[in-house]
Design a protein around this motif. Structure first.
Motif, PDB file in Angstrom:
ATOM      1  N   GLU A 352       0.822  -1.207   0.000  1.00  0.00           N
ATOM      2  CA  GLU A 352       0.000   0.000   0.000  1.00  0.00           C
ATOM      3  C   GLU A 352       0.858   1.258   0.000  1.00  0.00           C
ATOM      4  O   GLU A 352       0.374   2.341  -0.325  1.00  0.00           O
ATOM      5  CB  GLU A 352      -0.918   0.013   1.217  1.00  0.00           C
ATOM      6  CG  GLU A 352      -0.204   0.165   2.538  1.00  0.00           C
ATOM      7  CD  GLU A 352      -1.154   0.114   3.718  1.00  0.00           C
ATOM      8  OE1 GLU A 352      -1.526   1.192   4.207  1.00  0.00           O
ATOM      9  OE2 GLU A 352      -1.533  -0.994   4.142  1.00  0.00           O
ATOM     10  N   PHE A 353       2.147   1.122   0.325  1.00  0.00           N
ATOM     11  CA  PHE A 353       3.020   2.286   0.333  1.00  0.00           C
ATOM     12  C   PHE A 353       3.628   2.556  -1.037  1.00  0.00           C
ATOM     13  O   PHE A 353       4.214   3.601  -1.269  1.00  0.00           O
ATOM     14  CB  PHE A 353       4.130   2.093   1.377  1.00  0.00           C
ATOM     15  CG  PHE A 353       3.594   1.849   2.749  1.00  0.00           C
ATOM     16  CD1 PHE A 353       3.054   2.878   3.496  1.00  0.00           C
ATOM     17  CD2 PHE A 353       3.564   0.567   3.277  1.00  0.00           C
ATOM     18  CE1 PHE A 353       2.530   2.645   4.752  1.00  0.00           C
ATOM     19  CE2 PHE A 353       3.047   0.328   4.546  1.00  0.00           C
ATOM     20  CZ  PHE A 353       2.530   1.376   5.278  1.00  0.00           C
ATOM     21  N   GLY A 354       3.467   1.600  -1.957  1.00  0.00           N
ATOM     22  CA  GLY A 354       3.872   1.817  -3.346  1.00  0.00           C
ATOM     23  C   GLY A 354       5.331   2.195  -3.479  1.00  0.00           C
ATOM     24  O   GLY A 354       6.216   1.673  -2.815  1.00  0.00           O
ATOM     25  N   LEU A 382      -4.892 -13.282  -5.234  1.00  0.00           N
ATOM     26  CA  LEU A 382      -5.435 -12.531  -6.372  1.00  0.00           C
ATOM     27  C   LEU A 382      -6.239 -11.306  -5.951  1.00  0.00           C
ATOM     28  O   LEU A 382      -6.076 -10.222  -6.526  1.00  0.00           O
ATOM     29  CB  LEU A 382      -6.300 -13.453  -7.229  1.00  0.00           C
ATOM     30  CG  LEU A 382      -5.559 -14.588  -7.943  1.00  0.00           C
ATOM     31  CD1 LEU A 382      -6.528 -15.401  -8.784  1.00  0.00           C
ATOM     32  CD2 LEU A 382      -4.440 -14.035  -8.822  1.00  0.00           C
ATOM     33  N   MET A 383      -7.123 -11.453  -4.983  1.00  0.00           N
ATOM     34  CA  MET A 383      -7.981 -10.330  -4.623  1.00  0.00           C
ATOM     35  C   MET A 383      -7.187  -9.123  -4.124  1.00  0.00           C
ATOM     36  O   MET A 383      -7.461  -7.986  -4.528  1.00  0.00           O
ATOM     37  CB  MET A 383      -9.030 -10.761  -3.595  1.00  0.00           C
ATOM     38  CG  MET A 383     -10.002 -11.813  -4.117  1.00  0.00           C
ATOM     39  SD  MET A 383     -10.657 -11.447  -5.780  1.00  0.00           S
ATOM     40  CE  MET A 383     -11.574  -9.951  -5.450  1.00  0.00           C
ATOM     41  N   PRO A 384      -6.166  -9.307  -3.260  1.00  0.00           N
ATOM     42  CA  PRO A 384      -5.356  -8.141  -2.880  1.00  0.00           C
ATOM     43  C   PRO A 384      -4.656  -7.500  -4.074  1.00  0.00           C
ATOM     44  O   PRO A 384      -4.551  -6.267  -4.159  1.00  0.00           O
ATOM     45  CB  PRO A 384      -4.346  -8.725  -1.883  1.00  0.00           C
ATOM     46  CG  PRO A 384      -5.005  -9.932  -1.329  1.00  0.00           C
ATOM     47  CD  PRO A 384      -5.790 -10.492  -2.466  1.00  0.00           C
ATOM     48  N   LEU A 385      -4.170  -8.320  -5.014  1.00  0.00           N
ATOM     49  CA  LEU A 385      -3.506  -7.760  -6.191  1.00  0.00           C
ATOM     50  C   LEU A 385      -4.484  -6.984  -7.069  1.00  0.00           C
ATOM     51  O   LEU A 385      -4.150  -5.918  -7.591  1.00  0.00           O
ATOM     52  CB  LEU A 385      -2.853  -8.875  -7.009  1.00  0.00           C
ATOM     53  CG  LEU A 385      -1.571  -9.496  -6.446  1.00  0.00           C
ATOM     54  CD1 LEU A 385      -1.069 -10.581  -7.382  1.00  0.00           C
ATOM     55  CD2 LEU A 385      -0.491  -8.452  -6.232  1.00  0.00           C
ATOM     56  N   MET A 386      -5.691  -7.512  -7.216  1.00  0.00           N
ATOM     57  CA  MET A 386      -6.664  -6.838  -8.071  1.00  0.00           C
ATOM     58  C   MET A 386      -7.050  -5.472  -7.508  1.00  0.00           C
ATOM     59  O   MET A 386      -7.279  -4.522  -8.259  1.00  0.00           O
ATOM     60  CB  MET A 386      -7.922  -7.704  -8.230  1.00  0.00           C
ATOM     61  CG  MET A 386      -7.686  -9.034  -8.944  1.00  0.00           C
ATOM     62  SD  MET A 386      -6.800  -8.893 -10.508  1.00  0.00           S
ATOM     63  CE  MET A 386      -5.115  -9.284 -10.014  1.00  0.00           C
ATOM     64  N   LYS A 387      -7.107  -5.357  -6.189  1.00  0.00           N
ATOM     65  CA  LYS A 387      -7.429  -4.062  -5.572  1.00  0.00           C
ATOM     66  C   LYS A 387      -6.352  -3.022  -5.870  1.00  0.00           C
ATOM     67  O   LYS A 387      -6.631  -1.820  -5.898  1.00  0.00           O
ATOM     68  CB  LYS A 387      -7.580  -4.237  -4.063  1.00  0.00           C
ATOM     69  CG  LYS A 387      -8.807  -5.041  -3.653  1.00  0.00           C
ATOM     70  CD  LYS A 387      -8.882  -5.209  -2.148  1.00  0.00           C
ATOM     71  CE  LYS A 387     -10.087  -6.042  -1.741  1.00  0.00           C
ATOM     72  NZ  LYS A 387     -10.141  -6.249  -0.266  1.00  0.00           N
TER      73      LYS A 387
END
Length: 597
Positions: A352-354, A382-387
């Protein structure tokens, strides 16, 4: 209650509900039980299906009448004492016959040790020390911050999460000396095997003796015995547990690491006032310059990883890079459950800090995701990556697109349409060329997951604009992409889009774009009506036979040969069809009355 257990967990859930109890969980299989104490079940949370554990205490069992205060003390303390290394309380259901405590999903330490897959001695030692580190942190918190004595530190009060983390439970006798309801000093001996881990002063003068000593005294001694039991599970307890409680000898060390043994001896000091506390044990283990017999926690790889991940957001860029490098280099040597359920969620959170770290973290997520069971892969990986596609950070987007080949096939069509495409399409108009080009390349992998509306409308509008992009490589890749998409497009879309798109590419100033246009015509040769081949395709291809570049001319002649052969084959069928129709036609009557054909 025993009758309910014999019926099985499903029956327990059904009958308990019929009795008026509203269960927030669905009971599964029994994990472990004590004859007259808690029974542990695997369960699932009713509202979201997530895995949990349920501890059941039978209030009507005849042998449990005397220990009901201990069960209620465990519930009260577990409810109020919260710490990352303490068993996480989630909910409770009480009735006249039972107490059901719902916690995070765990299994007993003893079960985990027995079912642990074969590992190297170094890997096992790392895991045991990491677990003892977490227990020491929890005990230091209870002794110092909560001003209480746990009083029940033993393998049965330690539980293991799916990530392999050690969580401290067993709060039946946890007491603060100033608490009027403290049960440790009057009922401590009611716990099963209570005397096995009791300190010398308890064995000599009873549990009330703990009131006059340091608050950590009982827990320190039990921590030393726990340390011995985990490293030497098949050995008998050390001689120090029996009067006159001599200090452990070097010959009794067994598999206890050499660096830990001096502190182990101090934990088992028979004198409560000179006995090392869990906090002191923790400090020596985390010390880096205290000399021999110290640093056994700070040098532990799992301790380092967890500490680095927990403080990732506060770390400097150099510290982040060092942690990522260590994770990458050691990825295959971590315990699978630790990698999948401890490292992976923390690495996902770190994203989340990119910033510059994203390009390194996304591949780590996919690498550690290989340890995740197939049924959990979508939810965990997958779901965390898609977000993250909604994140505007360009480094994040590039990392996601560069790693797309590793997860594209695992994506469901609905996820791509609803969660990925709305954000992915913004990349076509990004001001940074590398993002635009990566977006075009991504469509090659994602196109089978797109619906007809996106393929035949939204996407083609973006690609039409990309054919005029300032970057030659983007124009070239766009033409190649349209060529690959051609067979999947609707009939009317093919007739409307393909010839103009490839004709534009043939006239592009970039030589490889012109070649791509010709090759795209050839790869979609079955997509055209013969009238379009003769009237639109060949006229555009013919012009390229006089291109100034030989490689373009050569490709143009190959394309021309292909389409001419198609016309010849089609023309041959037209001749046969005409002859056949002529034979079937009735004679024509001339005005003069003569028959003619």
């Amino acid at each position: 209650m025993e009758y309910l257990r014999n019926l099985g967990s499903a029956a327990v859930s059904t009958l308990v509900q019929k009795s008026g109890i509203n269960l927030p969980f669905i009971l599964g299989s029994k994990v472990s039980s004590c004859e007259t104490f808690w029974t542990l079940y695997d369960a699932t949370k009713r509202d979201d299906g997530s895995p949990v554990s349920v501890f059941e205490y039978d209030l009507i069992h005849p042998l449990n009448k005397s220990t009901i205060p201990l069960a209620r003390n465990a519930l009260r303390k577990l409810r109020t004492i919260r710490h990352p290394d303490i068993l996480k309380f989630m909910d409770v259901v009480e009735s006249d016959s039972a107490i059901f405590i719902m916690t995070e999903r765990v299994k007993p330490l003893q079960t985990a040790l027995q079912t642990m897959p074969p590992r190297g001695s170094q890997e096992r030692e790392e895991w045991l020390l990491w677990g003892l580190h977490r227990v020491s942190v929890a005990l230091a918190f209870i002794n110092d911050s909560v001003s209480s004595t746990h009083g029940n530190v033993c393998p049965k009060s330690i539980f293991i999460t799916p990530a392999g983390e050690w969580k401290l439970g067993g709060f039946e006798v946890l007491s603060n000396p100033r608490d009027d309801l403290a049960v440790l000093y009057t009922m401590g001996g009611l716990l099963p095997e209570a005397m096995s881990y009791a300190s010398p002063e308890v064995k000599k003068s009873g549990w009330s003796a703990l009131k006059d000593g340091p608050i950590h005294a009982a827990d320190s001694y039990a921590l030393g015995l726990l340390l011995h039991a985990t490293f030497n599970p098949t050995d008998p307890p050390p001689a120090t547990v029996q009067p006159p409680h001599p200090p452990p000898q070097a010959s009794s060390r067994g598999a206890i690491p050499q660096s830990v043994f001096p502190s182990f001896r101090k934990l088992l000091n028979p004198g409560p006032k000179t006995r090392m506390s869990p906090k002191a044990f923790l400090d020596i283990g985390m010390a880096e310059t205290a000399g021999e017999g110290s640093g056994f926690f700070s040098d532990n790889r799992l301790v380092k990883v967890c500490g680095g991940l927990d403080h990732f957001s506060l770390s400097s860029e150099s510290e982040k890079e060092a942690l990522i490098r260590m994770l990458k280099d050691s990825a295959t040597s971590f315990p699978p459950e630790f990698a999948a359920f401890r490292i992976l969620p923390s690495v996902v959170s770190a994203l989340e800090f990119g910033g510059a770290s994203a390009a390194s973290i996304v591949p780590l997520i996919l690498q550690f995701g290989k340890n995740v069971p197939p049924e959990d892969y979508s939810r965990t990986v997958l779901m965390p990556l898609m977000k993250l596609y909604a994140n505007p950070d360009r480094g994040m987007r590039m990392a996601l697109l560069d790693s797309l080949p590793e997860y594209a096939e695992k994506l469901e069509k609905k996820v791509v349409v609803d969660q990925v495409w709305p954000h992915l399409q913004t990349g076509f108009s990004d001001t940074v060329a590398v993002i635009r080009e990566a977006t075009v390349r991504a469509i090659v992998l994602l196109s089978p997951k797109l619906n007809d509306r996106i393929l035949n409308n939204d996407l083609l509008r973006h690609l039409a604009r990309m054919q005029n992009d300032p970057e030659a490589s983007i124009r070239t890749n766009t033409c190649i992409l349209i060529g690959r998409l051609g067979p999947t497009l609707g009939y009317n879309t093919k007739r409307k889009v393909l010839v103009p798109a490839f004709s534009r590419a043939i006239k592009d100033p970039f030589v490889h774009a012109r070649i791509a246009g010709l090759m795209a015509f050839m790869s979609t040769s079955d997509c055209y009506d013969m009238e379009d081949v003769a009237g639109k395709v060949i006229p555009n291809v013919v012009g390229a036979t006089l291109d100034k570049e030989k490689i373009v001319r050569d490709q143009a002649f190959k394309a021309l040969e292909l389409f001419v052969k198609k016309l010849e084959a089609h023309a041959a069928t037209m001749v046969r069809l005409l002859n056949f129709r002529t034979l079937l036609s009735p004679p024509m009557i001339s005005l003069a009355g003569d028959s003619a054909y």
